[in-house]
Design a protein around this motif. Structure first.
Motif, short mmCIF file in Angstrom:
data_model
loop_
_atom_site.label_atom_id
_atom_site.label_comp_id
_atom_site.label_asym_id
_atom_site.label_seq_id
_atom_site.Cartn_x
_atom_site.Cartn_y
_atom_site.Cartn_z
N UNK A 175 0.82 -1.22 0.00
CA UNK A 175 0.00 0.00 0.00
C UNK A 175 0.85 1.27 0.00
N UNK A 176 2.13 1.16 0.41
CA UNK A 176 3.01 2.32 0.41
C UNK A 176 3.28 2.84 -1.00
N UNK A 177 2.93 2.05 -2.02
CA UNK A 177 3.05 2.55 -3.38
C UNK A 177 2.25 3.81 -3.59
N UNK A 178 1.12 3.94 -2.88
CA UNK A 178 0.30 5.14 -3.00
C UNK A 178 1.07 6.37 -2.53
N UNK A 179 1.91 6.21 -1.51
CA UNK A 179 2.73 7.33 -1.02
C UNK A 179 3.66 7.80 -2.13
N UNK A 180 4.23 6.87 -2.87
CA UNK A 180 5.10 7.23 -3.98
C UNK A 180 4.31 7.99 -5.05
N UNK A 181 3.10 7.53 -5.35
CA UNK A 181 2.27 8.20 -6.36
C UNK A 181 1.94 9.62 -5.94
N UNK A 182 1.64 9.83 -4.67
CA UNK A 182 1.35 11.18 -4.18
C UNK A 182 2.59 12.07 -4.31
N UNK A 183 3.75 11.55 -3.94
CA UNK A 183 4.98 12.32 -4.05
C UNK A 183 5.24 12.75 -5.49
N UNK A 184 5.11 11.82 -6.42
CA UNK A 184 5.37 12.13 -7.83
C UNK A 184 4.33 13.11 -8.35
N UNK A 185 3.07 12.95 -7.95
CA UNK A 185 2.02 13.89 -8.38
C UNK A 185 2.31 15.30 -7.89
N UNK A 204 7.99 19.97 -2.25
CA UNK A 204 9.29 20.27 -1.64
C UNK A 204 10.40 19.45 -2.31
N UNK A 205 10.08 18.23 -2.70
CA UNK A 205 11.05 17.41 -3.44
C UNK A 205 11.45 18.11 -4.73
N UNK A 206 10.47 18.73 -5.40
CA UNK A 206 10.78 19.46 -6.63
C UNK A 206 11.72 20.63 -6.35
N UNK A 207 11.40 21.40 -5.31
CA UNK A 207 12.22 22.57 -4.98
C UNK A 207 13.65 22.16 -4.65
N UNK A 208 13.79 21.11 -3.84
CA UNK A 208 15.13 20.64 -3.46
C UNK A 208 15.86 20.07 -4.66
N UNK A 209 15.14 19.28 -5.47
CA UNK A 209 15.75 18.66 -6.65
C UNK A 209 16.22 19.72 -7.64
N UNK A 210 15.41 20.77 -7.83
CA UNK A 210 15.79 21.83 -8.76
C UNK A 210 17.04 22.56 -8.29
N UNK A 211 17.10 22.83 -7.00
CA UNK A 211 18.28 23.51 -6.44
C UNK A 211 19.50 22.60 -6.53
N UNK A 263 10.74 9.93 -0.13
CA UNK A 263 10.86 11.30 -0.65
C UNK A 263 12.31 11.60 -1.06
N UNK A 264 13.26 11.08 -0.32
CA UNK A 264 14.67 11.25 -0.68
C UNK A 264 14.96 10.57 -2.01
N UNK A 265 14.43 9.36 -2.19
CA UNK A 265 14.63 8.63 -3.44
C UNK A 265 14.03 9.41 -4.61
N UNK A 266 12.82 9.94 -4.43
CA UNK A 266 12.17 10.71 -5.50
C UNK A 266 12.99 11.95 -5.84
N UNK A 267 13.49 12.65 -4.82
CA UNK A 267 14.28 13.86 -5.05
C UNK A 267 15.55 13.55 -5.84
N UNK A 268 16.26 12.51 -5.44
CA UNK A 268 17.51 12.16 -6.14
C UNK A 268 17.22 11.68 -7.55
#
Length: 375
Positions: free
Chosen positions: A41-51, A218-225, A273-278
């Motif tokens: 079910x944690x896959x939904x957390x990944x989907x929210x992060x990417x969205x 926030x992942x987007x902001x950190x990833x962009x920087x 979230x760290x994985x998504x950012x990287x």
């Protein structure tokens, strides 16, 4: 312009989609327990992060806001872009799930429709416009769409705040939404995977969606920087790749093997979230791009798998009640795959036909209204 996608994110999306599907295999057999993917079910957390990440990236591409009266139209445009992708697939899934419920309610039969079932179908049509997160609980023909409901309505609430003042949102509002949302969730529901309850004002699923999509922003902001600092040295890329692999290994171990839900899942979410950012930063040595037809189909395939699994996860046990878990799971996954492929073919075909009709009408209009020679 050739469409491009982040290949690493698409691989992760497929992994978490499969994790969700196998998690739902708990319903395929009567009484047998499912041995792995208790944390699917944690896959939904990944989907929210990417969205959340993609929403922030879309907003960042828009021109600077000079007229605050355009916030509403910009928000509507963002949501409609997402809905244009989701609606055809949801429509197919509703019909497929309705037929599945009818065919496999009592063994492999197809009894005539009863008048009382119109209520369930009507509630599914309501679900078609994503109302679950606003309190509509009857979603019998498309149960897994609560995530899509929370995503759409979460975007409606988050995007105008982001559009209004980026600096305020990233520095203040997003961290508050993450901290308050997850804290509220932990205090009221304990486990992160709890969905089917309402809070005081908003449903639990919507609170979860807003908090996690804000984290995706926030992942987007950190990833962009992070990416704005230029490509790391070889040793730096090796180090960041190792760190990413360690984080993902912990997440995947929890998803596949660990059987207890609890407070530690909130830590797992932040590791995710760290994985998504990287992965989005492009700094990892695992980063790669996909383009063309593969890029176009990747997201659609995962969406079709997710939506079409609802029918077969419940119907397999009813159609073949004596079948053991492993065989039932194999049937469930195969039927979900076939249904997803049919869904993609039908929806893409109708979409192409629709575009062709619109294009034809536009050509006729232009020819009819074109100025004639000598006038």
């Amino acid at each position: 312009m050739t469409k491009k996608r982040n290949g690493e994110i698409e691989v992760l999306r497929l992994f978490f989609t499969i994790a969700v599907l196998i998690f739902h295999s708990q319903f395929v057999s009567n009484g047998d327990t499912y041995p792995m993917f208790h944390g699917g079910w944690l896959g939904v957390e990944f989907f929210f992060l990417v969205s959340g990440y993609l929403m922030a990236a879309y907003e960042d591409r828009l021109p600077a806001l000079t007229d605050h009266r355009k916030i509403g139209s910009d928000t509507a445009s963002c949501v409609l872009r997402k809905a244009e992708i989701l609606y055809p697939y949801m429509a197919f899934a509703i019909v497929a799930n309705l037929l599945g419920w009818r065919a496999f309610t009592n063994g492999m039969t197809f009894p005539p429709f009863a008048a009382g079932e119109l209520k369930g179908f009507a509630s599914s049509l309501l679900n078609f416009i994503f109302p679950y997160s606003l309190g509509y609980k009857d979603y019998s023909y498309l149960g897994y769409s609560w995530y899509l409901s929370a995503m759409i309505w979460g975007m409606m609430l988050i995007f105008p705040l982001l559009r209004r003042n980026r600096n305020l949102f990233y520095c203040v509002l997003a961290p508050v939404f993450v901290a308050f949302g997850l804290g509220y969730y932990s205090g009221h529901y304990d486990i992160l995977g709890f969905v089917y309850a309402n809070g005081d004002l908003l449903s639990g699923g919507l609170i979860r969606g807003i908090a996690e999509m804000s984290m995706g922003c926030l992942c987007y902001k950190i990833s962009k920087k992070f990416a704005g600092g230029g490509i790391l040295s070889k040793n730096g890329r090796i180090a960041i790749t190792i760190f990413e692999i360690i984080c993902f290994s912990i997440v995947s171990y929890r998803v596949v093997f660990f059987q207890e839900d609890g407070v530690l899942d909130y830590i797992i979410f932040f590791l995710m979230a760290i994985v998504v950012t990287i992965a989005f930063s492009g700094q990892s040595m695992l980063a790669f791009q996909i383009s063309g037809r593969l890029a176009s189909l990747s997201g659609k395939f995962n969406l079709a798998l997710y939506l079409n699994s609802n029918c077969w996860s419940y119907m397999t046990a009813r159609a073949w009640p004596e079948m053991c878990y492993w065989k039932a799971t194999a049937v469930y996954l195969c039927m979900t795959l076939v249904s997803a492929l049919v869904c993609m073919g039908v929806c893409d075909g109708l979409q192409m036909l629709w575009k062709a009709k619109v294009k034809e009408k536009m050509c006729k209009f232009l020819l009819t209204n074109a100025p004639r020679g000598g006038q």
